[in-house]
Scaffold this motif. Structure first.
Motif, PDB file in Angstrom:
ATOM      1  N   ALA A 234       0.814  -1.209   0.000  1.00 34.76           N
ATOM      2  CA  ALA A 234       0.000   0.000   0.000  1.00 34.76           C
ATOM      3  C   ALA A 234       0.847   1.258   0.000  1.00 34.76           C
ATOM      4  CB  ALA A 234      -0.935  -0.002   1.197  1.00 34.76           C
ATOM      5  N   SER A 235       2.093   1.153   0.397  1.00 33.11           N
ATOM      6  CA  SER A 235       2.938   2.338   0.408  1.00 33.11           C
ATOM      7  C   SER A 235       4.293   2.009  -0.199  1.00 33.11           C
ATOM      8  CB  SER A 235       3.104   2.859   1.837  1.00 33.11           C
ATOM      9  OG  SER A 235       3.678   1.863   2.649  1.00 33.11           O
ATOM     10  N   PRO A 236       4.897   2.995  -0.848  1.00 35.21           N
ATOM     11  CA  PRO A 236       6.183   2.749  -1.499  1.00 35.21           C
ATOM     12  C   PRO A 236       7.314   2.575  -0.487  1.00 35.21           C
ATOM     13  CG  PRO A 236       5.526   5.035  -1.748  1.00 35.21           C
ATOM     14  CD  PRO A 236       4.401   4.331  -1.072  1.00 35.21           C
ATOM     15  N   THR A 237       8.347   1.889  -0.923  1.00 32.30           N
ATOM     16  CA  THR A 237       9.540   1.739  -0.096  1.00 32.30           C
ATOM     17  C   THR A 237      10.546   2.805  -0.493  1.00 32.30           C
ATOM     18  OG1 THR A 237      10.459   0.157  -1.663  1.00 32.30           O
ATOM     19  CG2 THR A 237       9.188  -0.743   0.184  1.00 32.30           C
ATOM     20  N   SER A 238      11.505   3.055   0.371  1.00 32.57           N
ATOM     21  CA  SER A 238      12.466   4.130   0.120  1.00 32.57           C
ATOM     22  C   SER A 238      13.279   3.895  -1.155  1.00 32.57           C
ATOM     23  CB  SER A 238      13.396   4.308   1.316  1.00 32.57           C
ATOM     24  OG  SER A 238      14.131   3.122   1.545  1.00 32.57           O
ATOM     25  N   ASN A 239      13.570   2.636  -1.488  1.00 38.97           N
ATOM     26  CA  ASN A 239      14.378   2.385  -2.682  1.00 38.97           C
ATOM     27  C   ASN A 239      13.638   2.727  -3.978  1.00 38.97           C
ATOM     28  OD1 ASN A 239      12.634   0.205  -2.536  1.00 38.97           O
ATOM     29  ND2 ASN A 239      14.142  -1.269  -3.274  1.00 38.97           N
TER      30      ASN A 239
ATOM     31  N   SER B 109      15.258  21.165 -10.894  1.00 38.60           N
ATOM     32  CA  SER B 109      15.655  19.896 -10.291  1.00 38.60           C
ATOM     33  C   SER B 109      14.612  19.440  -9.272  1.00 38.60           C
ATOM     34  CB  SER B 109      17.022  20.047  -9.617  1.00 38.60           C
ATOM     35  OG  SER B 109      17.384  18.877  -8.946  1.00 38.60           O
ATOM     36  N   LYS B 110      14.175  20.370  -8.437  1.00 42.96           N
ATOM     37  CA  LYS B 110      13.167  20.065  -7.421  1.00 42.96           C
ATOM     38  C   LYS B 110      11.850  19.653  -8.074  1.00 42.96           C
ATOM     39  CE  LYS B 110      10.949  21.978  -3.347  1.00 42.96           C
ATOM     40  NZ  LYS B 110      10.689  23.164  -2.543  1.00 42.96           N
ATOM     41  N   GLY B 111      11.472  20.326  -9.142  1.00 47.38           N
ATOM     42  CA  GLY B 111      10.245  19.986  -9.864  1.00 47.38           C
ATOM     43  C   GLY B 111      10.299  18.574 -10.440  1.00 47.38           C
ATOM     44  N   SER B 112      11.451  18.199 -10.978  1.00 41.92           N
ATOM     45  CA  SER B 112      11.617  16.842 -11.508  1.00 41.92           C
ATOM     46  C   SER B 112      11.465  15.809 -10.410  1.00 41.92           C
ATOM     47  CB  SER B 112      12.999  16.672 -12.141  1.00 41.92           C
ATOM     48  OG  SER B 112      13.114  17.455 -13.280  1.00 41.92           O
ATOM     49  N   TYR B 113      12.087  16.071  -9.269  1.00 43.71           N
ATOM     50  CA  TYR B 113      11.992  15.133  -8.156  1.00 43.71           C
ATOM     51  C   TYR B 113      10.551  15.007  -7.673  1.00 43.71           C
ATOM     52  CZ  TYR B 113      12.389  12.931  -3.648  1.00 43.71           C
ATOM     53  OH  TYR B 113      12.208  12.082  -2.591  1.00 43.71           O
ATOM     54  N   GLU B 114       9.888  16.141  -7.511  1.00 46.96           N
ATOM     55  CA  GLU B 114       8.516  16.126  -6.992  1.00 46.96           C
ATOM     56  C   GLU B 114       7.544  15.422  -7.933  1.00 46.96           C
ATOM     57  OE1 GLU B 114       7.839  20.248  -6.092  1.00 46.96           O
ATOM     58  OE2 GLU B 114       8.842  20.083  -4.143  1.00 46.96           O
ATOM     59  N   SER B 115       7.697  15.599  -9.232  1.00 52.72           N
ATOM     60  CA  SER B 115       6.789  14.929 -10.165  1.00 52.72           C
ATOM     61  C   SER B 115       7.051  13.425 -10.184  1.00 52.72           C
ATOM     62  CB  SER B 115       6.889  15.522 -11.570  1.00 52.72           C
ATOM     63  OG  SER B 115       8.171  15.303 -12.119  1.00 52.72           O
ATOM     64  N   CYS B 116       8.306  13.011 -10.080  1.00 53.65           N
ATOM     65  CA  CYS B 116       8.655  11.595 -10.005  1.00 53.65           C
ATOM     66  C   CYS B 116       8.096  10.993  -8.719  1.00 53.65           C
ATOM     67  CB  CYS B 116      10.173  11.443 -10.061  1.00 53.65           C
ATOM     68  SG  CYS B 116      10.775   9.760  -9.916  1.00 53.65           S
ATOM     69  N   HIS B 117       8.279  11.698  -7.624  1.00 53.86           N
ATOM     70  CA  HIS B 117       7.793  11.251  -6.311  1.00 53.86           C
ATOM     71  C   HIS B 117       6.269  11.089  -6.334  1.00 53.86           C
ATOM     72  CE1 HIS B 117       6.902  11.607  -1.976  1.00 53.86           C
ATOM     73  NE2 HIS B 117       8.113  11.107  -1.805  1.00 53.86           N
ATOM     74  N   LYS B 118       5.582  12.047  -6.909  1.00 60.97           N
ATOM     75  CA  LYS B 118       4.123  12.009  -6.996  1.00 60.97           C
ATOM     76  C   LYS B 118       3.652  10.815  -7.824  1.00 60.97           C
ATOM     77  CE  LYS B 118       0.179  14.748  -8.532  1.00 60.97           C
ATOM     78  NZ  LYS B 118      -0.263  15.966  -9.214  1.00 60.97           N
ATOM     79  N   ALA B 119       4.355  10.538  -8.927  1.00 61.17           N
ATOM     80  CA  ALA B 119       3.988   9.406  -9.784  1.00 61.17           C
ATOM     81  C   ALA B 119       4.101   8.084  -9.028  1.00 61.17           C
ATOM     82  CB  ALA B 119       4.868   9.382 -11.032  1.00 61.17           C
ATOM     83  N   ILE B 120       5.123   7.941  -8.196  1.00 60.28           N
ATOM     84  CA  ILE B 120       5.299   6.717  -7.416  1.00 60.28           C
ATOM     85  C   ILE B 120       4.180   6.582  -6.392  1.00 60.28           C
ATOM     86  CG2 ILE B 120       6.768   5.590  -5.689  1.00 60.28           C
ATOM     87  CD1 ILE B 120       9.170   6.665  -7.329  1.00 60.28           C
ATOM     88  N   ILE B 121       3.864   7.661  -5.712  1.00 58.22           N
ATOM     89  CA  ILE B 121       2.786   7.647  -4.722  1.00 58.22           C
ATOM     90  C   ILE B 121       1.460   7.284  -5.397  1.00 58.22           C
ATOM     91  CG2 ILE B 121       1.439   9.048  -3.100  1.00 58.22           C
ATOM     92  CD1 ILE B 121       4.254   8.424  -2.083  1.00 58.22           C
ATOM     93  N   GLU B 122       1.184   7.883  -6.552  1.00 51.98           N
ATOM     94  CA  GLU B 122      -0.071   7.604  -7.263  1.00 51.98           C
ATOM     95  C   GLU B 122      -0.130   6.159  -7.725  1.00 51.98           C
ATOM     96  OE1 GLU B 122      -0.243  10.574 -10.332  1.00 51.98           O
ATOM     97  OE2 GLU B 122      -0.986  12.106  -8.951  1.00 51.98           O
ATOM     98  N   LYS B 123       1.001   5.606  -8.155  1.00 50.67           N
ATOM     99  CA  LYS B 123       1.040   4.207  -8.596  1.00 50.67           C
ATOM    100  C   LYS B 123       0.614   3.295  -7.454  1.00 50.67           C
ATOM    101  CE  LYS B 123       4.835   1.725  -8.740  1.00 50.67           C
ATOM    102  NZ  LYS B 123       6.174   1.248  -9.063  1.00 50.67           N
ATOM    103  N   HIS B 124       1.079   3.583  -6.265  1.00 50.47           N
ATOM    104  CA  HIS B 124       0.705   2.773  -5.113  1.00 50.47           C
ATOM    105  C   HIS B 124      -0.747   2.999  -4.722  1.00 50.47           C
ATOM    106  CE1 HIS B 124       4.330   0.649  -3.915  1.00 50.47           C
ATOM    107  NE2 HIS B 124       4.953   1.629  -4.531  1.00 50.47           N
TER     108      HIS B 124
END
Length: 89
Positions: free
Chosen positions: A22-27, A55-70
């Motif tokens: 249900a939640s992503p792992t740190s890796n 750079s921050k925008g790239s990280y945040e959009s990637c992070h959001k995509a992982i959260i949404e996938k879960h």
């Protein structure tokens, strides 16, 4: 075993074998960090003035995509549980 119990066993086993969580792992966020660093390095090498925010925008959009996938996986699990409960009667 009834048909519903078999389905529940298969679903439960699939959750553990398939690695659904249900939640992503740190890796899972490591590629996001690497993307942000690469974008920052590229940006700094080209003398772009707004490197940090890009750079921050790239990280945040990637992070959001992982959260949404879960979130999608979690919704699928909840739907399967509801179906299983309905069939139990």
């Amino acid at each position: 075993m009834t048909n519903c119990k078999v389905k529940l066993c298969v679903l439960t086993g699939g959750m553990f074998v398939g690695g659904i969580s249900a939640s992503p792992t740190s890796n899972e966020f490591i590629p996001c960090k690497k993307l942000a660093v690469a974008k920052l390095e590229y940006c700094l090498n080209s003398d772009n003035s707004d490197c940090w925010s890009k750079s921050k925008g790239s990280y945040e959009s990637c992070h959001k995509a992982i959260i949404e996938k879960h979130g999608v996986k979690n919704k699928q699990i909840q739907k399967a549980k509801i179906k299983s409960d309905i069939h139990k009667g």
